[in-house]
Structure formats: C-alpha cells, structure tokens
Design a protein around this motif. Sequence first.
Motif, PDB file in Angstrom:
ATOM      1  N   VAL A   1      -5.333   1.705  -3.626  1.00 46.84           N
ATOM      2  CA  VAL A   1      -3.949   1.846  -3.600  1.00 46.84           C
ATOM      3  C   VAL A   1      -3.415   3.413  -3.651  1.00 46.84           C
ATOM      4  CG1 VAL A   1      -1.655   1.316  -4.734  1.00 46.84           C
ATOM      5  CG2 VAL A   1      -3.443  -0.565  -4.534  1.00 46.84           C
TER       6      VAL A   1
ATOM      7  N   GLU B   1      -4.645   5.105  -0.376  1.00 46.47           N
ATOM      8  CA  GLU B   1      -3.937   4.495   0.866  1.00 46.47           C
ATOM      9  C   GLU B   1      -2.625   4.935   0.889  1.00 46.47           C
ATOM     10  OE1 GLU B   1      -4.676   0.523   1.672  1.00 46.47           O
ATOM     11  OE2 GLU B   1      -7.075   1.099   1.760  1.00 46.47           O
ATOM     12  N   GLU B   2      -1.735   4.713  -0.186  1.00 49.37           N
ATOM     13  CA  GLU B   2      -0.312   5.119  -0.370  1.00 49.37           C
ATOM     14  C   GLU B   2      -0.100   6.599  -0.003  1.00 49.37           C
ATOM     15  OE1 GLU B   2       2.192   3.029   0.057  1.00 49.37           O
ATOM     16  OE2 GLU B   2       0.425   1.350  -0.091  1.00 49.37           O
TER      17      GLU B   2
ATOM     18  N   THR C   1      -1.563  -5.801   9.164  1.00 49.63           N
ATOM     19  CA  THR C   1      -1.514  -4.622   8.179  1.00 49.63           C
ATOM     20  C   THR C   1      -0.619  -3.552   8.755  1.00 49.63           C
ATOM     21  OG1 THR C   1      -3.638  -3.888   9.248  1.00 49.63           O
ATOM     22  CG2 THR C   1      -3.818  -5.357   6.981  1.00 49.63           C
TER      23      THR C   1
ATOM     24  N   ALA D   1       2.411  -4.885   7.479  1.00 53.31           N
ATOM     25  CA  ALA D   1       2.937  -4.528   6.234  1.00 53.31           C
ATOM     26  C   ALA D   1       2.956  -2.915   5.965  1.00 53.31           C
ATOM     27  CB  ALA D   1       1.480  -4.771   5.683  1.00 53.31           C
TER      28      ALA D   1
ATOM     29  N   PHE E   1       6.070  -1.228   3.915  1.00 57.54           N
ATOM     30  CA  PHE E   1       5.792  -0.291   2.817  1.00 57.54           C
ATOM     31  C   PHE E   1       6.372   1.067   3.221  1.00 57.54           C
ATOM     32  CE2 PHE E   1       1.292  -1.864   2.007  1.00 57.54           C
ATOM     33  CZ  PHE E   1       1.850  -3.235   1.357  1.00 57.54           C
TER      34      PHE E   1
ATOM     35  N   PRO F   1       6.196   1.215  -2.666  1.00 54.85           N
ATOM     36  CA  PRO F   1       5.126   0.489  -1.826  1.00 54.85           C
ATOM     37  C   PRO F   1       3.609   0.442  -2.671  1.00 54.85           C
ATOM     38  CG  PRO F   1       5.477   2.900  -1.061  1.00 54.85           C
ATOM     39  CD  PRO F   1       6.638   2.481  -1.931  1.00 54.85           C
TER      40      PRO F   1
ATOM     41  N   HIS G   1       1.871  -3.014  -2.776  1.00 54.53           N
ATOM     42  CA  HIS G   1       0.607  -2.983  -2.555  1.00 54.53           C
ATOM     43  C   HIS G   1      -0.395  -3.542  -3.655  1.00 54.53           C
ATOM     44  CE1 HIS G   1      -2.644  -0.436   0.185  1.00 54.53           C
ATOM     45  NE2 HIS G   1      -2.881  -1.615  -0.198  1.00 54.53           N
TER      46      HIS G   1
ATOM     47  N   ASN H   1      -2.872  -7.014  -3.541  1.00 52.48           N
ATOM     48  CA  ASN H   1      -4.254  -6.827  -3.550  1.00 52.48           C
ATOM     49  C   ASN H   1      -5.073  -7.540  -5.105  1.00 52.48           C
ATOM     50  OD1 ASN H   1      -3.707  -5.371  -1.200  1.00 52.48           O
ATOM     51  ND2 ASN H   1      -5.444  -3.749  -1.544  1.00 52.48           N
TER      52      ASN H   1
END
Length: 227
Positions: free
Chosen positions: A118, A121-122, A185, A188, A192, A205, A209, A213
């Motif tokens: 997370v 990726e964020e 995704t 998604a 986000f 987000p 997220h 997960n």
Amino acid sequence: MALGATLVVVLGAWNIVVVPRFPARPGAYVAANGAATAVLLAAARAAGLAWADLGLDRRRLAAGAREGGVCAAVVASGYAVALAVPGARPLLADARVAGLDGRGIAGQVLVRVPLGTVLWEEVAFRGALPAVLARLVSPRRAAGASAALFGIWHVRPTLDALAVNGLATRPRERVAAVLLACLSTAAAGLLFAQLRRHSGSLLAPALLHLAANSLGILAAAAAHRLR
C-alpha cells in the motif's frame, strides 16, 4: 519530463522485471519496496514537488482519515456479508492464504500489505506519478494515465494468483482473466485518484487500499476455516 518518463518505465517494469528478482528471504519485498518509496519521494522533492502535490500535506490528514475510514468501513461490511453467505465464501478463498498460520497471516496483514504494497503503490500511483504528469498534461489525464499503469502493474500478480489457485488454465481463459483484472484495478485506480483529489491526502486511498487487501486476506482465511 525526464522524471515522468523514468517513472513510467520503472513502474511499468517493476512487478514484471524487478519483483521476481527479489531475494527469497522474508522481508525482502517490504525492504525493497520501502527503499523504492524513499527514493521516489526524494526524487519528487528534488524535482520541486511540494508535500501537498504528493498528497502528504499534514493539514489534510484529518480529511483523508475521515473519507478513507468511511470507505474502509464499507469494504469491511462487504467482506462480512460475503462471509455470512455460505455460497459466497468460495469466492473469497485463496490458496495463497490457506497454507498460512496465524503468524503468517499477521505478517501479511500488518507488515507486507501496509508497508510493502500500500505505501509503495499509493506514493507511486496517487502521489508522485500523477503530480509529475500533471506538469505535462491536465490533472484528469494524469490521473487516467496513472490508473492505466496501475492496471498494467497487476499483470504478474494476477498470473501468479491464477496459477496458485489452478484457475483459467487455458490460454484464452488466462488472457481474459488478466485483462479483466487489469481493467478492474485500473478502475480502482480511478476511484483511488478521486479520493486523493477530493480529500487532498494520500491517506484516503491508502486506507481503502489497505482495507481491500488486508481485510481480503483475513476474509480468505476465515472462508477456508468456515468450509
């Protein structure tokens, strides 16, 4: 321009080329992605991006926590309902979770997902990449490009999940499953991005997220035990 092109190339190749080369020892995934996050933030700051541009303005944390918390609660409710319906439980099952003991599940939920997945990726897809691309195109196009790359990012994880669970064994089925996963995704990613824009914080987000997960892992573990 150079940073944007570099980010697109690196993020496009990360899950396909870099992640499979991580050492097999526990913690390598979290350590490598954590280091990548730090390097990315340093590069973004050196390029002149402010903390607010990256969604990391402390003044927006409350808004991010509020909006992200509501979304996380919705996700938790969805998993709870699915677990309560016997016919829906097989949809939550995942062979990658079935073999984990309590310690393994805790490691996934509390360490690997929040710090290895997370956070990285964020910061990459809702923080640095759209902020850099927004210097070249409109913010909407920057968010769309980031979401599309986020979809492509999930090609290898989807193939891994299909293989472990023995699903979509035929080539056409596999292609269709991967395409569906990438489109899902990417969608998604757009959600986000909207949360990030509306709240002004990556926390919104990130909480959604994380709920999707980590609670998904807990739901899968519960589904296996309730069979």
